[in-house]
Design an enzyme around this catalytic site. Sequence first.
Site, short mmCIF file in Angstrom:
data_model
loop_
_atom_site.label_atom_id
_atom_site.label_comp_id
_atom_site.label_asym_id
_atom_site.label_seq_id
_atom_site.Cartn_x
_atom_site.Cartn_y
_atom_site.Cartn_z
N SER A 128 0.80 -1.16 0.03
CA SER A 128 0.11 -0.01 0.08
C SER A 128 0.82 1.24 0.04
O SER A 128 2.02 1.23 0.47
CB SER A 128 -0.83 -0.12 1.23
N TYR A 153 -2.30 -1.41 11.08
CA TYR A 153 -2.62 -1.82 9.80
C TYR A 153 -1.24 -1.58 8.81
O TYR A 153 -0.92 -2.24 8.16
CB TYR A 153 -3.83 -1.53 9.18
N LYS A 157 1.88 -3.88 6.82
CA LYS A 157 2.20 -3.81 5.42
C LYS A 157 3.69 -3.67 5.27
O LYS A 157 4.39 -4.26 4.48
CB LYS A 157 1.39 -2.82 4.29
P1 NAD Z 1 -11.06 -7.15 1.22
O1 NAD Z 1 -11.43 -7.49 2.80
O2 NAD Z 1 -12.39 -6.80 0.28
O3 NAD Z 1 -10.40 -8.66 0.66
C1 NAD Z 1 -9.61 -9.52 1.62
C2 NAD Z 1 -10.08 -10.85 1.52
O4 NAD Z 1 -9.17 -11.65 2.49
C3 NAD Z 1 -11.44 -10.99 2.06
O5 NAD Z 1 -12.22 -11.51 1.17
C4 NAD Z 1 -11.22 -11.76 3.29
O6 NAD Z 1 -12.30 -12.36 3.59
C5 NAD Z 1 -10.15 -12.41 3.02
N1 NAD Z 1 -9.31 -12.51 4.43
C6 NAD Z 1 -8.88 -11.89 5.28
N2 NAD Z 1 -8.02 -12.49 6.20
C7 NAD Z 1 -7.91 -13.78 5.89
C8 NAD Z 1 -7.24 -14.95 6.36
N3 NAD Z 1 -6.50 -15.27 7.33
N4 NAD Z 1 -7.40 -16.02 5.62
C9 NAD Z 1 -8.25 -16.07 4.31
N5 NAD Z 1 -8.85 -15.26 3.86
C10 NAD Z 1 -8.82 -13.82 4.49
O7 NAD Z 1 -9.98 -6.12 0.92
P2 NAD Z 1 -9.45 -5.56 -0.33
O8 NAD Z 1 -9.67 -4.19 -0.50
O9 NAD Z 1 -9.58 -6.42 -1.64
O10 NAD Z 1 -7.88 -5.70 -0.08
C11 NAD Z 1 -7.07 -6.51 -0.69
C12 NAD Z 1 -5.63 -6.37 -0.22
O11 NAD Z 1 -5.32 -5.29 -0.73
C13 NAD Z 1 -5.25 -6.29 1.42
O12 NAD Z 1 -4.12 -7.11 1.80
C14 NAD Z 1 -5.10 -4.90 1.62
O13 NAD Z 1 -4.57 -4.75 2.83
C15 NAD Z 1 -4.66 -4.44 0.37
N6 NAD Z 1 -4.68 -3.07 0.06
C16 NAD Z 1 -6.31 -2.55 -0.08
C17 NAD Z 1 -6.43 -1.36 -0.36
C18 NAD Z 1 -7.94 -0.79 -0.40
O14 NAD Z 1 -7.99 0.50 -0.24
N7 NAD Z 1 -8.66 -1.45 -0.53
C19 NAD Z 1 -5.34 -0.52 -0.43
C20 NAD Z 1 -3.87 -0.95 -0.58
C21 NAD Z 1 -3.52 -2.13 -0.28
C1 WQD Z 2 -9.70 9.12 1.27
C2 WQD Z 2 -9.71 10.84 1.29
C3 WQD Z 2 -10.33 11.45 3.91
C4 WQD Z 2 -14.18 9.40 3.85
C5 WQD Z 2 -7.16 4.43 3.40
C6 WQD Z 2 -5.99 3.70 4.05
C7 WQD Z 2 -5.04 3.42 3.29
C8 WQD Z 2 -5.20 2.45 1.98
C9 WQD Z 2 -6.37 3.07 1.25
C10 WQD Z 2 -5.12 0.19 2.51
C11 WQD Z 2 -9.12 11.12 2.63
C12 WQD Z 2 -11.45 11.84 2.80
C13 WQD Z 2 -12.87 9.89 3.64
C14 WQD Z 2 -15.25 10.32 4.23
C15 WQD Z 2 -13.46 12.40 3.65
N1 WQD Z 2 -5.82 1.43 2.55
N2 WQD Z 2 -12.67 11.24 3.31
N3 WQD Z 2 -14.89 11.86 4.19
O1 WQD Z 2 -7.42 7.46 3.90
O2 WQD Z 2 -6.33 7.68 1.63
O3 WQD Z 2 -6.55 5.68 2.76
O4 WQD Z 2 -7.48 3.28 2.12
O5 WQD Z 2 -3.87 0.20 2.40
O6 WQD Z 2 -3.89 2.42 4.00
O7 WQD Z 2 -5.75 4.76 5.25
O8 WQD Z 2 -8.46 6.52 2.02
O9 WQD Z 2 -10.82 6.45 1.21
O10 WQD Z 2 -10.50 6.53 3.51
O11 WQD Z 2 -10.06 8.65 2.34
O12 WQD Z 2 -13.57 13.32 3.59
O13 WQD Z 2 -16.31 10.03 4.78
O14 WQD Z 2 -11.24 11.22 1.70
O15 WQD Z 2 -10.12 12.25 4.55
O16 WQD Z 2 -8.73 12.62 2.39
P1 WQD Z 2 -7.19 7.05 2.58
P2 WQD Z 2 -10.12 6.85 2.14
#
Ligand code: NAD
Ligand code: WQD
Length: 346
Positions: A128, A153, A157
Amino acid sequence: MDNVKVLVTGGTGYIGSHTVVELQNAGFEVIIVDNLSNSTIESIARIEHITGIKPHFENIDCVDYVAMDDMFSKYEGIKAIIHFAASKAVGESVEKPIMYYRNNVNGLMNILDLMPIHGIRNIVFSSSCTVYGQPDVLPVTEDAPIKPATSPYGNTKQICEEIIRDVIHSGAEMNSILLRYFNPIGAHPSAEIGELPVGIPSNLVPFITQTAIGLREKLSVFGDDYNTSDGSCIRDYINVVDLAKAHVLAVKRMLENKQDVALECFNIGTGKGTSVLELISAFKKVTGVDLPYQIVGRRSGDIEQVWADSTKANSVLGWKAESTIEETLLSAWRWEQKLRASLIEK
Ligand code: NAD
Ligand code: WQD
């Protein structure tokens, strides 16, 4: 890559399900492992509906070493793993740090431990942009320093990246690609799969679509006094299908032995920053739906602005973000509408 087996942990989740679709479209045979802690089994039928292919599915917790070992034996010949499975709610991680370290770190450790036992060399890891914190230079490149994590969290990562680095440095016969996602948003154009937040969404776009559909009264914009053009925070919002395609390219790169070094890292973003207020106005423009919002105070822990320099992913991985922010927001809106309609039918 016909019938090459790829394991996708977390494959019924948001990014995982979109990636499974793209892997199947590219000819891979996909095995999903997911414990359904943050997704539903319906994803499997929805994936099949889009691609015509039902992925293998195992309801297993990655933290369960024995179950994972048995699964690898059952699907002998897996060539690559994409490890999505993790808990991802920043706020929850502050309240339940042990749960986050156990789930996110132990799950990865089991997989890294089992890979050589089952002859698997390649792993893509979901990282991330959170690892950069507030970067000193924008857009941020992969060489930017890793900043101290602001949540458990985020720390998971960083720790997971370091564990993979250490394992590779130890001489293990392993290749890895770390993909550092910026802010994934949107849904598949079919509106069959998309983001399914549990409870009140903490992320911006699900909150916007839920407000637009009437589930929430109004959106709170967290701060308009930042040092940005309109005072609201800036992020790099990346279309989830574009993001999914980066995983297919990463897997192919490893399988075709094209890596320059055994551990590579790529930023996956559009290269363009969008402010919260710009996103709101783009949403209103493409959907024609009014979006009530109010400006409130800053959210604790938010960084001011971040967007990616994705030049490395463009030139080395051959990946490019293709969708416009308007197309992406429309896809999120269509998903929200279809989801609510299907829930009413039930
Ligand atoms: P998500 O929660 O939709 O998907 C994660 C999946 O993993 C879920 O289906 C959950 O049931 C499963 N899971 C969790 N722990 C598990 C375990 N111990 N064993 C088996 N299954 C398990 O999340 P997402 O948004 O699709 O994110 C996927 C990956 O990407 C994560 O590693 C997350 O940290 C990373 N990521 C997400 C974002 C974002 O904003 N969505 C941003 C950066 C990184
Ligand atoms: C985006 C922008 C808020 C909600 C998070 C995790 C990061 C990554 C992605 C996994 C920000 C603003 C939000 C609301 C708002 N995940 N906001 N009103 O914070 O960039 O990142 O998700 O790795 O680790 O921290 O994403 O979608 O929460 O926010 O004004 O109700 O929207 O302040 O500027 P963020 P977000």
